[in-house]
Design a protein around this motif. Structure first.
Motif, PDB file in Angstrom:
ATOM      1  N   PRO A 183       0.918  -0.985   0.091  1.00  0.00           N
ATOM      2  CA  PRO A 183       0.033  -0.089   0.018  1.00  0.00           C
ATOM      3  C   PRO A 183       0.721   1.237  -0.031  1.00  0.00           C
ATOM      4  CG  PRO A 183       0.030  -1.089   2.181  1.00  0.00           C
ATOM      5  CD  PRO A 183       0.852  -2.109   1.211  1.00  0.00           C
ATOM      6  N   SER A 184       0.243   2.408  -0.315  1.00  0.00           N
ATOM      7  CA  SER A 184       0.789   3.557  -0.208  1.00  0.00           C
ATOM      8  C   SER A 184       1.229   4.152   1.040  1.00  0.00           C
ATOM      9  CB  SER A 184       0.151   4.677  -1.100  1.00  0.00           C
ATOM     10  OG  SER A 184      -1.054   4.936  -0.307  1.00  0.00           O
ATOM     11  N   ASN A 185       2.013   5.114   1.266  1.00  0.00           N
ATOM     12  CA  ASN A 185       2.335   5.664   2.590  1.00  0.00           C
ATOM     13  C   ASN A 185       1.274   5.954   3.595  1.00  0.00           C
ATOM     14  OD1 ASN A 185       4.903   5.489   1.864  1.00  0.00           O
ATOM     15  ND2 ASN A 185       5.366   7.488   1.183  1.00  0.00           N
ATOM     16  N   LYS A 186       1.596   5.563   4.679  1.00  0.00           N
ATOM     17  CA  LYS A 186       0.163   5.705   5.533  1.00  0.00           C
ATOM     18  C   LYS A 186       0.300   7.260   6.031  1.00  0.00           C
ATOM     19  CE  LYS A 186      -1.075   3.625  10.173  1.00  0.00           C
ATOM     20  NZ  LYS A 186      -0.895   2.676  11.047  1.00  0.00           N
ATOM     21  N   ASP A 187      -0.792   7.655   6.181  1.00  0.00           N
ATOM     22  CA  ASP A 187      -1.099   9.188   6.843  1.00  0.00           C
ATOM     23  C   ASP A 187      -1.207   9.086   8.232  1.00  0.00           C
ATOM     24  OD1 ASP A 187      -0.874  10.356   4.153  1.00  0.00           O
ATOM     25  OD2 ASP A 187      -3.039  10.220   3.971  1.00  0.00           O
ATOM     26  N   THR A 188      -0.660   9.882   9.055  1.00  0.00           N
ATOM     27  CA  THR A 188      -0.884   9.853  10.503  1.00  0.00           C
ATOM     28  C   THR A 188      -1.090  11.443  10.778  1.00  0.00           C
ATOM     29  OG1 THR A 188       1.696  10.195  10.956  1.00  0.00           O
ATOM     30  CG2 THR A 188       0.531   8.012  10.943  1.00  0.00           C
ATOM     31  N   ASP A 191       1.764  14.714  15.635  1.00  0.00           N
ATOM     32  CA  ASP A 191       1.971  14.342  17.039  1.00  0.00           C
ATOM     33  C   ASP A 191       1.345  14.983  18.287  1.00  0.00           C
ATOM     34  OD1 ASP A 191       3.285  12.110  15.572  1.00  0.00           O
ATOM     35  OD2 ASP A 191       5.532  12.825  16.356  1.00  0.00           O
ATOM     36  N   ASP A 192       1.389  16.322  17.920  1.00  0.00           N
ATOM     37  CA  ASP A 192       0.804  17.139  19.027  1.00  0.00           C
ATOM     38  C   ASP A 192      -0.510  16.973  19.336  1.00  0.00           C
ATOM     39  OD1 ASP A 192       0.007  18.584  17.078  1.00  0.00           O
ATOM     40  OD2 ASP A 192       1.126  20.417  17.572  1.00  0.00           O
ATOM     41  N   GLU A 193      -1.412  16.267  18.280  1.00  0.00           N
ATOM     42  CA  GLU A 193      -2.586  16.472  18.424  1.00  0.00           C
ATOM     43  C   GLU A 193      -2.899  14.819  19.411  1.00  0.00           C
ATOM     44  OE1 GLU A 193      -5.047  16.401  14.974  1.00  0.00           O
ATOM     45  OE2 GLU A 193      -3.808  18.105  14.358  1.00  0.00           O
ATOM     46  N   ARG A 194      -2.084  14.099  19.515  1.00  0.00           N
ATOM     47  CA  ARG A 194      -2.162  12.673  19.893  1.00  0.00           C
ATOM     48  C   ARG A 194      -1.281  12.232  21.204  1.00  0.00           C
ATOM     49  NH1 ARG A 194      -1.331   8.056  15.278  1.00  0.00           N
ATOM     50  NH2 ARG A 194      -2.354   6.495  16.572  1.00  0.00           N
ATOM     51  N   PHE A 195      -0.244  12.925  21.449  1.00  0.00           N
ATOM     52  CA  PHE A 195       0.800  12.668  22.302  1.00  0.00           C
ATOM     53  C   PHE A 195       0.784  13.766  23.379  1.00  0.00           C
ATOM     54  CE2 PHE A 195       1.701   9.933  18.667  1.00  0.00           C
ATOM     55  CZ  PHE A 195       1.592   9.057  19.110  1.00  0.00           C
ATOM     56  N   LYS A 196       0.999  13.530  24.638  1.00  0.00           N
ATOM     57  CA  LYS A 196       1.426  14.515  25.598  1.00  0.00           C
ATOM     58  C   LYS A 196       2.620  13.742  26.692  1.00  0.00           C
ATOM     59  CE  LYS A 196      -2.964  16.740  26.157  1.00  0.00           C
ATOM     60  NZ  LYS A 196      -2.583  18.224  25.736  1.00  0.00           N
ATOM     61  N   TYR A 197       3.499  14.522  26.804  1.00  0.00           N
ATOM     62  CA  TYR A 197       4.626  14.517  27.675  1.00  0.00           C
ATOM     63  C   TYR A 197       5.092  15.177  28.752  1.00  0.00           C
ATOM     64  CZ  TYR A 197       5.632  11.274  23.452  1.00  0.00           C
ATOM     65  OH  TYR A 197       5.493  10.443  22.516  1.00  0.00           O
ATOM     66  N   PHE A 198       5.059  14.471  29.851  1.00  0.00           N
ATOM     67  CA  PHE A 198       5.327  15.449  31.079  1.00  0.00           C
ATOM     68  C   PHE A 198       6.633  14.963  32.044  1.00  0.00           C
ATOM     69  CE2 PHE A 198       0.695  15.449  30.078  1.00  0.00           C
ATOM     70  CZ  PHE A 198       0.437  16.712  30.244  1.00  0.00           C
ATOM     71  N   ASN A 199       7.324  15.853  32.476  1.00  0.00           N
ATOM     72  CA  ASN A 199       8.715  15.381  33.067  1.00  0.00           C
ATOM     73  C   ASN A 199       8.382  15.889  34.513  1.00  0.00           C
ATOM     74  OD1 ASN A 199      11.103  14.490  33.855  1.00  0.00           O
ATOM     75  ND2 ASN A 199      12.212  15.718  32.203  1.00  0.00           N
TER      76      ASN A 199
END
Length: 199
Positions: A183-188, A191-199
């Motif tokens: 298949p052709s390249n996969k669209d995603t 990242d900032d709509e999907r992931f959150k990172y906290f330290n």
């Protein structure tokens, strides 16, 4: 192959063929190993698997075709569905059927009442892990696959055809085989709509 590369290589492959290097016995070992190594809640091992190749694989997809004939009233939609089944799933080498053993789920609901309402949801999570592990294992061995959900439409007919225990509930079908087209390249999404990172 690095695990990251394997993850990126795994895709939904719909253009499948029957020409693969592995034997049915090798396929069985690949699937068995992937599922046995997959975690489940409380190690309850509620996932059940049936591997179909050869005539049994063909029989499954004929059941799907026959079942759709009684359920899809729009002739154009039916024709399109059957074309997809014949050109992709039926033309594959085999199919893995994924089941939940509901007797295991119910047993844990009764024996661990504090978490009773969670055990079915957890069984679905166990399924997802087993399905992904199987998909990755097939990918690692040069095969393509996709995940289908013709259940519950086909449940009774498949159970009768393959002597499936009453307590087993069909959750998904994974046709697999030779990769005929990538298949052709996969669209995603970003990242900032999907992931959150906290330290």
């Amino acid at each position: 192959m690095l695990f990251k590369q394997l993850q990126q290589q795994r895709r939904s492959i719909y253009s499948l063929g029957k020409n693969i290097a592995q034997t049915p016995e090798t396929i069985s070992d690949i699937v068995t190993t992937a599922v046995k190594a997959s975690p489940t809640a409380f190690n309850n091992q509620s996932v059940r698997v049936v591997v179909l190749t050869g005539n049994s694989h063909d029989k499954l997809w004929q059941i799907v075709i026959d079942s759709l004939k009684t359920q899809v009233s729009d002739q154009a939609a039916y024709t399109k569905s059957i074309e997809k089944i014949k050109n992709s799933f039926l033309s594959a080498y085999g199919t893995v059927l994924f089941y939940t053993d509901m007797s295991v789920v119910k047993s844990f609901e009764q024996n661990v009442p504090l978490y009773a309402e969670n055990f079915y949801d957890w069984s679905e999570q166990g399924h997802a892990i087993a399905e992904y592990a199987t998909w990755l294992a097939l990918t690692e061995n040069g095969m393509g696959a996709s995940l289908q959900h013709y259940n519950p439409l086909i449940d009774d007919q498949v159970a009768a055809a393959f002597n499936i225990p009453n307590a087993w509930r069909l959750r998904a079908q994974m046709p697999f085989g030779e990769i005929l087209a990538v298949p052709s390249n996969k669209d995603t999404i970003a990242d900032d709509e999907r992931f959150k990172y906290f330290n």
